[in-house]
Design a protein around this motif. Structure first.
Motif, PDB file in Angstrom:
ATOM      1  N   ILE A 143       0.908  -1.284   0.004  1.00  0.00           N
ATOM      2  CA  ILE A 143       0.144  -0.276  -0.168  1.00  0.00           C
ATOM      3  C   ILE A 143       0.789   1.728  -0.604  1.00  0.00           C
ATOM      4  N   GLU A 144       1.868   1.383   0.832  1.00  0.00           N
ATOM      5  CA  GLU A 144       2.470   1.934   0.906  1.00  0.00           C
ATOM      6  C   GLU A 144       3.597   2.743   0.204  1.00  0.00           C
ATOM      7  N   THR A 145       4.045   1.437  -0.809  1.00  0.00           N
ATOM      8  CA  THR A 145       4.347   1.457  -2.273  1.00  0.00           C
ATOM      9  C   THR A 145       3.982   2.325  -3.340  1.00  0.00           C
ATOM     10  N   GLY A 146       2.716   1.910  -3.329  1.00  0.00           N
ATOM     11  CA  GLY A 146       2.043   2.684  -4.284  1.00  0.00           C
ATOM     12  C   GLY A 146       1.094   3.876  -3.986  1.00  0.00           C
ATOM     13  N   LEU A 147       1.378   4.131  -2.981  1.00  0.00           N
ATOM     14  CA  LEU A 147       1.307   5.636  -2.705  1.00  0.00           C
ATOM     15  C   LEU A 147       2.445   6.514  -2.961  1.00  0.00           C
ATOM     16  N   ARG A 148       3.432   5.727  -2.235  1.00  0.00           N
ATOM     17  CA  ARG A 148       4.853   6.178  -3.550  1.00  0.00           C
ATOM     18  C   ARG A 148       4.761   7.010  -4.987  1.00  0.00           C
ATOM     19  N   GLU A 149       4.475   5.837  -5.129  1.00  0.00           N
ATOM     20  CA  GLU A 149       4.268   5.965  -6.890  1.00  0.00           C
ATOM     21  C   GLU A 149       3.549   7.132  -7.345  1.00  0.00           C
TER      22      GLU A 149
ATOM     23  N   VAL B  50      -0.495   9.075   6.953  1.00  0.00           N
ATOM     24  CA  VAL B  50      -1.236   8.275   5.876  1.00  0.00           C
ATOM     25  C   VAL B  50      -1.998   7.583   6.517  1.00  0.00           C
ATOM     26  N   TRP B  51      -1.285   6.717   7.076  1.00  0.00           N
ATOM     27  CA  TRP B  51      -2.067   5.809   7.841  1.00  0.00           C
ATOM     28  C   TRP B  51      -3.755   6.034   8.803  1.00  0.00           C
ATOM     29  N   ARG B  52      -3.483   7.638   9.370  1.00  0.00           N
ATOM     30  CA  ARG B  52      -4.676   8.177   9.902  1.00  0.00           C
ATOM     31  C   ARG B  52      -5.755   8.350   8.376  1.00  0.00           C
TER      32      ARG B  52
END
Ligand SMILES: [Zn+2]
Length: 309
Positions: free
Chosen positions: A36-42, A59-61
């Motif tokens: 999920i975090e990789t997707g956000l960085r992309e 982000v997680w909030r």
């Protein structure tokens, strides 16, 4: 940019940390948190890898649609680290979760569970442990004492079942059907923790102006109030343990008087209970000697109130 929460909502438990929550929330949405975090960085959204990084927490909030108070449990209180631990499995409806609960000792009072064993155990049949937990919260946690602090570790060593009395422990075991010895000695542990953090007691037994014999006698007196002289009680060994700590603290106070410098009690972190300044708490020790004394004191008071990182 405001992120859309993930489709399946996940409740955050009191004190739960971001690592625990992100794994649970991601799992309920069928993807590992890293993906999920990789997707956000992309997508150009900054998510730093450090667990505590502010962007990651934010982000997680957002992904969990959580209140801004989520993941804000302190990491340090009065110089002691607040450590992560497993939360009460009944509070989390059976979901394994990890978090920081600085106001809680070793018992969940809502569910009457002992938290420090695996599996966690029911304490309904041993009310003394529940009472002890209330004392922990009211008298120890309220003054910044943490469940795994030096004071609590020393207190547990003093409440060793051999010192409490093997027969007494056996009686408790039979009455309660509880096998976890740490839970059975919790009442004594809390009494000792209160004793070794009591300002009056600490001030006396670490005061270089008092005779060693008198200071030691005071310890013996207080110990025997907690450990009555059962046949197999070895309360003198407890006196020895506390005396050892008291001697070292007295030495720190003596040196402090001699050099006119703050007592550096980083290891035990007990002298703070008698109001002696310890610059280590606020990481101000290196500054000592370069600032006028009045400023130093003020600065420390502010840092000790939790404004330091
Ligand atoms: Zn609970």
């Amino acid at each position: 940019m405001r992120l859309q929460p993930l489709p399946v909502p996940t409740r955050v438990y009191g004190g739960e940390g971001i690592v625990s929550y992100s794994h649970r929330h991601a799992a309920r949405n069928h993807s590992p948190p890293g993906e999920i975090e990789t997707g956000l960085r992309e997508r150009g959204i900054r998510v730093r890898k450090a667990h505590s990084a502010a962007e990651r927490v934010d982000v997680w909030r957002q992904l969990g649609n959580l209140h801004t108070s989520a993941f804000t449990a302190p990491t340090k209180i009065d110089g002691d680290p607040v450590t992560d631990r497993r939360l009460c499995l009944q509070c989390t409806q059976g979901n394994p979760a990890i978090g920081r609960l600085p106001r809680v000792g070793l018992v969940c009072l809502r569910h009457k569970r002992w938290l420090a064993s695996s599996p966690q155990i029911d304490l309904c049949a041993f009310v003394a442990a529940l009472t002890a937990e209330r004392h922990f919260r009211n008298h120890l946690a309220a003054r910044g004492v943490l469940f795994d602090s030096f004071a609590m570790e020393l207190a547990r060593a003093c409440a060793n079942p051999v010192f409490v009395g093997v027969e007494e422990i056996e009686r408790r075991r039979q009455q309660s059907d509880i096998e976890t010895v740490d839970a059975l000695i919790y009442p004594e542990q809390i009494k000792f923790a209160r004793m070794v953090t009591s300002p009056t007691f600490l001030e006396y037994v670490t005061n270089p102006a008092h005779l060693a014999d008198d200071r030691r006698a005071r310890i013996t007196r207080e110990v025997t109030k907690i450990l009555p002289a059962w046949d197999d009680s070895e309360s003198w060994r407890v006196t020895e343990r506390i005396w050892d700590v008291a001697r070292r603290l007295t030495q720190l106070r003596r040196e402090s008087l001699l050099w006119g410098a703050p007592a550096r009690d980083a290891y035990y972190n007990l002298l703070r209970f008698i109001g002696l300044p310890d610059f280590v708490i606020g990481d101000d020790w290196d500054d000592y000697g370069t600032t006028p004394s009045t400023c130093r004191r003020t600065h420390h008071a502010v840092a000790g109130n939790g404004s330091s990182p």
